[in-house]
Design an enzyme around this catalytic site. Structure first.
Site, mmCIF file in Angstrom:
data_model
loop_
_atom_site.group_PDB
_atom_site.id
_atom_site.type_symbol
_atom_site.label_atom_id
_atom_site.label_comp_id
_atom_site.label_asym_id
_atom_site.label_seq_id
_atom_site.Cartn_x
_atom_site.Cartn_y
_atom_site.Cartn_z
ATOM 1 N N TYR A 119 36.959 30.505 58.160
ATOM 2 C CA TYR A 119 37.195 30.239 56.701
ATOM 3 C C TYR A 119 38.704 30.604 56.336
ATOM 4 O O TYR A 119 38.900 30.304 55.183
ATOM 5 C CB TYR A 119 36.281 31.315 55.970
ATOM 6 C CG TYR A 119 34.762 31.054 56.302
ATOM 7 C CD1 TYR A 119 34.185 30.569 55.013
ATOM 8 C CD2 TYR A 119 34.075 31.303 57.495
ATOM 9 C CE1 TYR A 119 32.878 30.332 55.162
ATOM 10 C CE2 TYR A 119 32.891 31.202 57.428
ATOM 11 C CZ TYR A 119 32.143 30.767 56.221
ATOM 12 O OH TYR A 119 30.732 30.535 56.409
ATOM 13 N N HIS B 160 30.249 38.798 57.509
ATOM 14 C CA HIS B 160 29.899 37.987 59.171
ATOM 15 C C HIS B 160 29.896 39.086 59.969
ATOM 16 O O HIS B 160 30.524 40.063 60.156
ATOM 17 C CB HIS B 160 31.558 37.388 59.305
ATOM 18 C CG HIS B 160 32.038 36.026 58.562
ATOM 19 N ND1 HIS B 160 33.068 35.708 58.191
ATOM 20 C CD2 HIS B 160 31.041 35.382 57.713
ATOM 21 C CE1 HIS B 160 32.991 34.612 57.396
ATOM 22 N NE2 HIS B 160 31.652 34.405 57.261
ATOM 23 N N ARG C 124 34.528 30.707 48.246
ATOM 24 C CA ARG C 124 34.493 31.718 49.389
ATOM 25 C C ARG C 124 35.809 31.445 50.298
ATOM 26 O O ARG C 124 36.338 32.447 50.781
ATOM 27 C CB ARG C 124 33.166 31.456 50.073
ATOM 28 C CG ARG C 124 32.889 32.541 50.978
ATOM 29 C CD ARG C 124 31.432 32.277 51.721
ATOM 30 N NE ARG C 124 31.257 33.011 53.036
ATOM 31 C CZ ARG C 124 30.675 34.099 53.208
ATOM 32 N NH1 ARG C 124 30.916 34.814 51.985
ATOM 33 N NH2 ARG C 124 30.344 34.694 54.207
ATOM 34 N N ARG D 101 28.261 34.158 49.367
ATOM 35 C CA ARG D 101 27.547 32.768 49.564
ATOM 36 C C ARG D 101 26.920 32.470 48.304
ATOM 37 O O ARG D 101 26.347 33.249 47.769
ATOM 38 C CB ARG D 101 26.628 33.035 50.681
ATOM 39 C CG ARG D 101 27.362 33.171 52.196
ATOM 40 C CD ARG D 101 26.208 33.630 53.122
ATOM 41 N NE ARG D 101 26.852 33.895 54.372
ATOM 42 C CZ ARG D 101 26.856 35.149 54.652
ATOM 43 N NH1 ARG D 101 26.539 36.288 54.152
ATOM 44 N NH2 ARG D 101 27.510 35.652 55.855
ATOM 45 N N LYS E 239 22.481 37.627 54.825
ATOM 46 C CA LYS E 239 21.986 37.034 55.616
ATOM 47 C C LYS E 239 21.382 38.321 56.729
ATOM 48 O O LYS E 239 21.787 39.319 56.703
ATOM 49 C CB LYS E 239 22.751 36.337 56.668
ATOM 50 C CG LYS E 239 23.258 34.923 56.162
ATOM 51 C CD LYS E 239 23.809 34.139 57.204
ATOM 52 C CE LYS E 239 24.073 32.683 56.399
ATOM 53 N NZ LYS E 239 24.760 31.783 57.558
ATOM 54 N N HIS F 274 31.156 26.837 48.566
ATOM 55 C CA HIS F 274 31.816 27.428 49.542
ATOM 56 C C HIS F 274 33.085 27.409 49.543
ATOM 57 O O HIS F 274 33.880 28.114 50.260
ATOM 58 C CB HIS F 274 31.052 26.775 50.733
ATOM 59 C CG HIS F 274 30.903 27.543 51.868
ATOM 60 N ND1 HIS F 274 29.927 28.351 52.106
ATOM 61 C CD2 HIS F 274 31.929 27.926 53.070
ATOM 62 C CE1 HIS F 274 29.905 29.187 53.272
ATOM 63 N NE2 HIS F 274 31.009 28.822 53.720
#
Length: 358
Positions: free
Chosen positions: A340, A331, A308, A215, A239, A305
């Site tokens: 994605y 994820h 990615r 990211r 994250k 993005h």
């Protein structure tokens, strides 16, 4: 001024607002405005818009309608304490500062508009706010559903903690979104972008993003020490403050080494600005570099993005198990990875012939 309606059943019944403000009182556990809307919708079943005016006259004939001035409303900011507690909790859970800013923006805007203590906010308040927001701002349903999810998270937390008795956002249905296939960059487009780079930093940036699939928020947080050239890998903090490894191609390693050798600064950041004092690149800085590259090459929608998505699609099409792609991208849910990854039609055609042949 705003429109207020009360049923013609005597002087005991309070009045209710249905226009530009959200001062909706409830009777019998259900907002009066919802009762009016439900009656209109039921009457409209199977009918066209030409009949709406007549139906509204029929439904509203059972109500007394009057104007009430709302010019001098008292501003309610009693929700500030709950909002700050919610944001602190999300920070502890590992949400990025960028996400926290978005939470604060959406929730503050909603709470200021409704202008009630959180204990008094109803599902009708939230539904009307979202409807008015879409009408006034003309945003996409994707953006609108993100607002709904933010409200749901906030009120769900308030309910779990006992600040409110019931979660008003629970009555909000997911907002339908158009399912558009977001195309990855083609091999030709990638090569065009590579050749358009005029400085070593930019091509190293492109190769790093495509190779690792990180990211953009993760990319700008990386330091030189996070790169392991011997192992051809990078340690990424994603994250929720979760650490994971992602990997570099030979081309990415080569261009990163050349970029490091060309630098004269002592900044620990992986990517820095080309001008003194060579500060760490920001998310907006990376986006601007790619936007200019896209404009100069005539390639649409060149943004972080998309690299990615391109990486995820390509490795999936070449046979990597989707569970491994999920881990590589960081994820939590497999469903997120599927968003994605665009499976090549050519691969589908080839595999159909392979598996269906006698």
């Amino acid at each position: 001024k705003s429109l207020f309606i009360s049923p013609k059943v005597g002087d005991q019944m309070p009045t209710f607002g249905i226009a530009d403000i959200l001062k909706i009182k409830t009777v019998g556990g259900k907002a009066m405005v919802e009762q009016v809307i439900d009656k209109v919708l039921m009457a409209m079943t199977g009918k066209g818009m030409d009949e709406l005016k007549g139906i509204l006259y029929c439904v509203l004939s059972g109500y007394d309608i009057a104007e009430r001035s709302t010019e001098l409303q008292k501003v309610d900011d009693s929700w500030e304490k709950e909002l700050q507690a919610f944001l602190v909790r999300k920070r502890v859970e590992g949400r990025s500062e960028r996400t926290l800013v978005q939470y604060s923006l959406h929730l503050r805007r909603m709470l200021q508009y409704i202008n009630k203590p959180v204990k008094e906010i109803t599902g009708a308040d939230l539904f009307t706010y979202i409807s008015m927001y879409k009408k006034q701002r003309r945003v996409s349903n994707v953006y609108l559903d993100n607002i709904r999810l933010t409200c749901s998270s906030f009120f769900g937390w308030l309910s779990n903690k006992g600040y409110i008795a019931k979660n008003p956002a629970a009555s909000l249905d997911p907002i339908k979104k158009e399912k558009r296939i977001k195309k990855p960059l083609s091999d030709t487009e990638l090569e065009i972008l590579r050749r358009r780079c005029t400085i070593e930093r930019d091509i190293a940036l492109i190769e790093c993003m495509y190779s690792t699939g990180v990211r953009v928020s993760e990319l700008v947080a990386l330091n030189r020490d996070d790169v392991d050239f011997d192992g051809m890998k990078v340690v990424v903090y994603g994250k929720g403050a979760k650490e994971r490894e992602t990997y570099l191609t030979a081309a990415a390693c080569m261009h990163l080494k050349e970029y490091f050798n060309s630098r004269t600064d002592d900044n620990s950041a992986l990517f820095v600005s080309i001008r003194d004092p060579h500060e760490r690149l920001t998310v907006s800085g990376v986006e601007e570099i790619l936007r200019k590259l896209g404009k100069s090459t005539g390639i649409d929608k060149v943004h972080p993005h998309r690299f990615r998505r391109t990486m995820a699609t390509n490795i999936l099409n070449k046979g990597m198990p989707i569970e491994e792609v999920k881990e590589l991208l960081g994820h939590v849910k497999l469903d997120t990875t599927l968003i994605y990854c665009q499976v090549s039609k050519e691969n589908v055609r080839h595999n159909h012939k392979k598996y269906m042949s006698a």
